[in-house]
Design a protein around this motif. Structure first.
Motif, short mmCIF file in Angstrom:
data_model
loop_
_atom_site.label_atom_id
_atom_site.label_comp_id
_atom_site.label_asym_id
_atom_site.label_seq_id
_atom_site.Cartn_x
_atom_site.Cartn_y
_atom_site.Cartn_z
N ARG A 235 0.83 -1.20 0.00
CA ARG A 235 0.00 0.00 0.00
C ARG A 235 0.87 1.25 0.00
O ARG A 235 2.08 1.20 0.26
N SER A 236 0.22 2.38 -0.27
CA SER A 236 0.76 3.70 0.04
C SER A 236 0.07 4.18 1.30
O SER A 236 -1.17 4.21 1.36
N ALA A 237 0.84 4.55 2.31
CA ALA A 237 0.25 5.07 3.55
C ALA A 237 -0.42 6.42 3.31
O ALA A 237 -1.25 6.84 4.11
N ILE A 238 -0.07 7.09 2.21
CA ILE A 238 -0.64 8.40 1.90
C ILE A 238 -1.90 8.26 1.05
O ILE A 238 -2.93 8.87 1.32
N ARG A 239 -1.84 7.44 0.00
CA ARG A 239 -2.94 7.36 -0.97
C ARG A 239 -3.77 6.08 -0.87
O ARG A 239 -4.79 5.95 -1.56
N GLY A 240 -3.36 5.15 -0.07
CA GLY A 240 -4.06 3.86 -0.05
C GLY A 240 -3.49 2.96 -1.14
O GLY A 240 -2.42 2.38 -0.97
N GLU A 241 -4.19 2.85 -2.24
CA GLU A 241 -3.73 2.06 -3.40
C GLU A 241 -3.30 0.65 -2.97
O GLU A 241 -2.22 0.18 -3.29
N TYR A 242 -4.17 -0.02 -2.22
CA TYR A 242 -3.84 -1.34 -1.69
C TYR A 242 -3.59 -2.34 -2.81
O TYR A 242 -4.29 -2.35 -3.82
N PHE A 243 -2.61 -3.18 -2.59
CA PHE A 243 -2.19 -4.16 -3.59
C PHE A 243 -2.96 -5.46 -3.41
O PHE A 243 -3.04 -6.00 -2.30
N ALA A 244 -3.52 -5.96 -4.49
CA ALA A 244 -4.18 -7.26 -4.49
C ALA A 244 -3.30 -8.23 -5.25
O ALA A 244 -3.12 -8.09 -6.47
N GLY A 245 -2.75 -9.20 -4.54
CA GLY A 245 -1.88 -10.16 -5.21
C GLY A 245 -0.91 -10.79 -4.24
O GLY A 245 -1.20 -10.94 -3.04
N THR A 246 0.25 -11.14 -4.75
CA THR A 246 1.25 -11.90 -4.00
C THR A 246 2.56 -11.13 -3.99
O THR A 246 2.96 -10.56 -5.00
N VAL A 247 3.23 -11.14 -2.83
CA VAL A 247 4.49 -10.42 -2.66
C VAL A 247 5.51 -11.36 -2.01
O VAL A 247 5.15 -12.16 -1.15
N ASP A 248 6.75 -11.25 -2.43
CA ASP A 248 7.80 -12.10 -1.88
C ASP A 248 9.15 -11.39 -1.98
O ASP A 248 9.29 -10.43 -2.74
N GLU A 249 10.12 -11.87 -1.20
CA GLU A 249 11.51 -11.44 -1.32
C GLU A 249 11.69 -9.92 -1.28
O GLU A 249 12.21 -9.29 -2.20
N VAL A 250 11.25 -9.31 -0.19
CA VAL A 250 11.42 -7.87 -0.01
C VAL A 250 12.82 -7.60 0.54
O VAL A 250 13.26 -8.25 1.50
N ARG A 251 13.51 -6.63 -0.08
CA ARG A 251 14.89 -6.31 0.32
C ARG A 251 15.07 -4.79 0.38
O ARG A 251 14.49 -4.06 -0.41
N ALA A 252 15.93 -4.35 1.32
CA ALA A 252 16.29 -2.94 1.45
C ALA A 252 17.76 -2.82 1.79
O ALA A 252 18.26 -3.50 2.69
N TYR A 253 18.46 -1.96 1.07
CA TYR A 253 19.89 -1.74 1.27
C TYR A 253 20.19 -0.25 1.30
O TYR A 253 19.58 0.53 0.55
#
Length: 274
Positions: A235-253
């Motif tokens: 999602r966007s915490a500002i606009r909503g825009e919730y995602f419908a689907g599948t998410v995997d392998e989130v990374r941040a560097y």
């Protein structure tokens, strides 16, 4: 990658603005180097890796020692196939995050990367349906707008990256769209791997889809403002825009991932040491 790509700069009022993302005064870089050059040399530090294999107590752990976990909200849940051999497989390895687009998301308690310096964000995502709803996969919120968002843009039917140049309502934005690799909502497909690299010294934002560079945008962001909220998954915490689907392998560097590292991230096997 061959094909046509589009980079758009959204205008404010009648004045068309041109931005160079992350400009750092006094930073020198080689003008004749390619879009993936790192000048000067930058280190890459993993701040978060969430393989989304489990979420005990509604919290998906961070593989990075001491890293922020992801708290699941709404009806978000970790999927595992009932039959490991013949069931519908997870996107990567044995589990993934399922979101229905109706108030489901996951988030960290603070931003793993702030956006005021070089960073890399990556995720594998599969839309449930390519429809008329714009849906955000990852975002870093400020007080009034997203520092950055990776989303499916319904109007174009494409994946895109949106960067706000300041933390203000209706702030000018830089938008990069991927026109060749379109979102695939086949429930048996592996979706697309999406990665954003913000190279502050080189003044470049890079958007990779399935391990390939789709577009490099160079423009002036003298603010390099810092996200104030946690990483939002789905999602966007500002606009909503919730995602419908599948998410995997989130990374941040923190820092700039090179093309080889991005290709490794896009693999269909989890790499905990990457």
């Amino acid at each position: 990658m061959n094909g046509r790509y589009r980079a758009a700069t959204v205008t404010a009022g009648a004045l068309a603005l041109s931005f160079a993302l992350g400009g750092l005064p006094g930073t020198a870089y080689a003008a004749d180097e390619g879009p993936d050059a790192q000048t000067p040399a930058q280190s890459l530090s993993r701040e978060g890796y969430w393989p989304l294999e489990a979420a005990p107590g509604g919290v998906a752990p961070n593989v990075e020692p001491g890293g922020l976990p992801l708290a699941l909200n709404g009806d978000a849940w970790i999927y595992h196939p009932d039959d490991p051999l013949f069931g519908d497989p997870a996107l990567v390895d044995q589990g993934d995050l399922r979101l229905d687009g109706d108030g489901d998301w996951a988030e960290t308690s603070a931003a793993p990367v702030g956006g005021d310096g070089s960073f890399t964000l990556a995720v594998r995502a599969r839309l449930a349906a390519v429809d008329d709803r714009t849906q955000t996969v990852l975002s870093l919120p400020g007080s009034h707008t997203d520092r950055l968002a990776i989303r499916y843009q319904a109007e174009s039917g494409e994946w895109e990256v949106v960067v706000s140049t300041e933390d203000e309502v209706n702030a000018p934005q830089v938008v990069i769209s991927e026109e060749q690799t379109l979102p695939n909502d086949d429930p048996h497909d592996v979706g697309e791997h999406l990665a954003v690299v913000f190279d502050a010294p080189a003044h470049e934002l890079r958007f990779y889809v399935d391990g390939q560079l789709s577009r490099t945008s160079t423009a002036v962001d003298t603010t390099s403002w810092t996200a104030s909220g946690g990483l939002q998954v789905g999602r966007s915490a500002i606009r909503g825009e919730y995602f419908a689907g599948t998410v995997d392998e989130v990374r941040a560097y923190s820092g700039v991932a090179d093309p080889v590292t991005i290709q490794q991230m896009s693999a269909l096997t989890g790499l905990p040491d990457l």
